[in-house]
Design a protein around this motif. Sequence first.
Motif, short mmCIF file in Angstrom:
data_model
loop_
_atom_site.label_atom_id
_atom_site.label_comp_id
_atom_site.label_asym_id
_atom_site.label_seq_id
_atom_site.Cartn_x
_atom_site.Cartn_y
_atom_site.Cartn_z
N GLU A 133 86.00 52.30 -23.93
CA GLU A 133 86.06 50.97 -24.53
C GLU A 133 86.29 50.97 -26.04
OE1 GLU A 133 83.18 47.17 -25.54
OE2 GLU A 133 82.41 48.78 -24.28
N LEU A 177 89.85 49.99 -28.08
CA LEU A 177 89.95 48.81 -28.92
C LEU A 177 90.39 49.17 -30.34
CD1 LEU A 177 86.78 46.84 -27.77
CD2 LEU A 177 89.16 46.22 -27.35
N GLU A 223 97.60 43.52 -20.17
CA GLU A 223 96.44 43.88 -19.34
C GLU A 223 96.07 45.32 -19.64
OE1 GLU A 223 94.51 42.43 -17.18
OE2 GLU A 223 95.54 40.67 -16.36
N ARG A 230 93.26 47.68 -17.81
CA ARG A 230 92.23 47.80 -16.77
C ARG A 230 91.73 49.23 -16.75
NH1 ARG A 230 90.90 43.04 -13.50
NH2 ARG A 230 92.51 41.54 -14.09
N ILE A 276 86.75 44.51 -24.55
CA ILE A 276 86.86 45.11 -23.22
C ILE A 276 85.49 44.96 -22.57
CG2 ILE A 276 87.15 47.24 -21.91
CD1 ILE A 276 89.19 48.15 -23.97
N LYS A 277 85.45 44.25 -21.45
CA LYS A 277 84.18 43.94 -20.80
C LYS A 277 84.16 44.45 -19.36
CE LYS A 277 82.39 41.50 -24.21
NZ LYS A 277 81.21 42.00 -24.96
N TYR A 299 86.59 47.65 -15.96
CA TYR A 299 86.58 46.93 -17.23
C TYR A 299 87.92 46.21 -17.42
CZ TYR A 299 82.88 50.30 -18.70
OH TYR A 299 81.76 51.08 -18.81
N LYS A 300 87.89 45.12 -18.17
CA LYS A 300 89.10 44.35 -18.45
C LYS A 300 89.20 44.04 -19.94
CE LYS A 300 91.43 39.97 -17.39
NZ LYS A 300 91.34 38.66 -16.70
N PHE A 301 90.43 44.11 -20.47
CA PHE A 301 90.73 43.81 -21.88
C PHE A 301 91.06 42.33 -22.03
CE2 PHE A 301 94.17 43.04 -24.94
CZ PHE A 301 93.64 43.55 -26.11
N LYS A 302 90.67 41.75 -23.17
CA LYS A 302 91.04 40.37 -23.50
C LYS A 302 91.25 40.24 -24.99
CE LYS A 302 91.48 35.87 -22.85
NZ LYS A 302 92.64 35.30 -22.11
#
Length: 398
Positions: free
Chosen positions: A120, A124, A106, A108, A352-353, A31-34
């Motif tokens: 997730e 968040l 970042e 991860r 987070i996707k 997963y990655k945060f944005k």
Amino acid sequence: MIVTSLLDTDLYKFSMMQVVLHHYPAAQVEYKFKCRNPGVDLVPYIAEIREELAGLCSLRFTPEELEYLRGWRFIKSDFVDFLALFQLNAKYVEIYPAQDGPGEIEIRIRGPWLHTILFEVPLLAIVNEVYFRNTQRGLDLSEGRRRLREKIALLRDTEGFHDCRIADYGTRRRFSRAWHEEVATTLRDGLGRQLAGTSNVWLAWKLGLTPLGTLAHEYLQAHQALGPRLRDSQVAALETWAREYRGDLGIALSDVYGLSAFLRDFDMYFCKLFDGTRHDSGDPFAWGERVLAHYRANRVDPSTKVLVFSDGLDIPKVMRLYQHFHGRCQLAFGVGTNLTNDVGPEPLQIVIKMIRCNGQPVAKISDTPGKNMCEDSAYVTYLRQVFEIPADPEAVPC
């Protein structure tokens, strides 16, 4: 600690986690945060976020919490037994300054899907609360309370909307945990039966509300690597869900590949099998009209099906949608940020996707290009070809 219970997350995390336990226990994911807000500096808060992460990873489900979960009709006893042994592990999470731009961070998450799926939502919520308690120290919440009272009055007191019901979907972008609890309590007391429930399991348990949720994008995305051939991945995801829940939790998410691709797969079998569909990107009015027409084309009475709207809603938009579709189908509305983070300062637009499963890239190509998130542009091009999705000239590069 910001998060003090592993129930402080959205219901669909548990419903998806049960499927992972029973069908994909060996799947590995990333997963990655944005943060989509420009100019937000989160770097100064990395140490504080890590500290809260450590606290999150110290939590275990209590006997009382497990007993609550065991009472749900769709939760199976072996899953609750697994949760009794479960604990999040910080070794799967990395948090560090990003290379992309000043202030960006970042996050991860890499590891077994079964052991990372619950990160997730609380992560968040942690980022949100750490940011706002540092940048909005001593904020007077009277403005937030005034806005909340106005929203409740608008929905409750407007003639013709007494059967219009909303749900709280605001865990991941809430201003704080305490404010989220106050919002949910105020909604419960002010709206009565017009509050359908909350996606937050801890608040549902504590406040006597109905927990709501089915599945999220990550579930369908993962099947790009878990299913048979890629073109059949959406069908495989829906069929696995149906095998697990045998007609329960029957709301299908429609925008992982855009609505056109979804409707090609959502044939008469799925139209009859699933209780309804959920909107999460694109024009909701156009989406609803196309879905209702699709039901009619498949000889299904739309009045027996549910349309769930959950994309960036506020109360006026809920009311416009209700007015447009009322009487033609069943309706449900999930309101998130506008309920739990409308206190004055601009909310963070953070996500987070899932971006990989079993070492392969995964992606969604929704009806709102800005929501797309993938690190492999060649894969997105291939995905578009496989699902016959035309390239969008305004799309944001992934």
